[in-house]
Design an enzyme around this catalytic site. Structure first.
Site, PDB file in Angstrom:
ATOM      1  N   TYR A 121      51.276  38.713  42.827  1.00  0.00           N
ATOM      2  CA  TYR A 121      50.330  37.660  42.446  1.00  0.00           C
ATOM      3  C   TYR A 121      50.019  37.721  40.955  1.00  0.00           C
ATOM      4  CZ  TYR A 121      45.984  34.938  42.388  1.00  0.00           C
ATOM      5  OH  TYR A 121      45.007  34.004  42.109  1.00  0.00           O
ATOM      6  N   LYS A 125      51.082  35.015  37.801  1.00  0.00           N
ATOM      7  CA  LYS A 125      50.073  34.458  36.889  1.00  0.00           C
ATOM      8  C   LYS A 125      50.388  34.828  35.440  1.00  0.00           C
ATOM      9  CE  LYS A 125      47.252  32.616  39.955  1.00  0.00           C
ATOM     10  NZ  LYS A 125      46.992  31.152  40.017  1.00  0.00           N
TER      11      LYS A 125
END
Length: 209
Positions: A121, A125
């Site tokens: 994750y 990003k």
């Protein structure tokens, strides 16, 4: 001012949209959506396919872009689908906006964003932040909230439990670990669009309480 808002139906995006439509300095808001929405004054909400964005649409010519697109691995169903929503779509929007002369871009990213992170994750990003920085925006603002507080449409059991725990512990936690209200994140994004600072600026979670 004309604002292009991507992700207007999500938790943070809904707050950005409401603030933008109420702001006296914003004349028009363009908010591309996947499904038709209710018409509102000063709002253009074209229905688009994010896998095939209309590259020559006139509404790309805006003063600033705010992007709040995002999902979770559980909702996306796979890492590939998650990357498409959280990296590929925001980057495609940025590339087309930049091609049409937009100079300012504000992203709702995440605390811990790092292209070298071992966590998928955070790595996605971070890769998006890195790729955006290479597009030459005169102003790029990366807002990095932690756990976002607010009422979501979809059920996120783990997130709800974490919000409850952090809500109870909030007064004794460091500022960077506290819940970031969706309204405050939206305000930071809109402020970045209205008063774009030159270069790249990071707004950390400790400033979103």
């Amino acid at each position: 001012m004309k604002l292009l808002l991507v992700g207007s139906t999500g938790l943070v995006g809904r707050h950005v949209l409401a603030l933008a439509l109420a702001h006296p300095d914003i004349e028009h808001v363009v908010a591309p959506v996947r499904r038709a929405s209710i018409a509102q004054p000063r709002l253009l909400a074209p229905v688009v396919d994010f896998d095939a964005l209309p590259a020559e649409a006139a509404w790309w010519r805006a003063d600033a872009v705010i992007c709040t697109l995002g999902t979770t691995l559980r909702i996306a169903g796979s890492r590939e689908a998650f990357r498409r929503v959280d990296h590929d779509y925001p980057l495609a929007v940025a590339q087309l906006a930049r091609r049409h002369g937009v100079a300012s871009y504000a992203l709702n990213s995440a605390v811990g964003a790092d292209p070298d992170s071992r966590f998928f994750y955070n790595r996605v990003k971070g890769e998006l932040e890195r790729d955006l920085s290479e597009l030459g925006f005169r102003s790029l603002t990366l807002v990095r909230p932690g756990l976002i507080g607010g009422q979501r449409d979809e059920h996120r059991g783990g997130e709800r439990a974490a919000l409850l725990a952090l809500g109870l512990l909030g007064p004794v936690l460091p500022r960077a670990w506290r819940i970031n209200p969706a309204e405050r994140i939206a305000q930071a994004l809109l402020e970045a669009a209205l008063s774009p600072a030159p270069g790249t600026r990071i707004v950390g979670s400790d400033r979103l309480i």
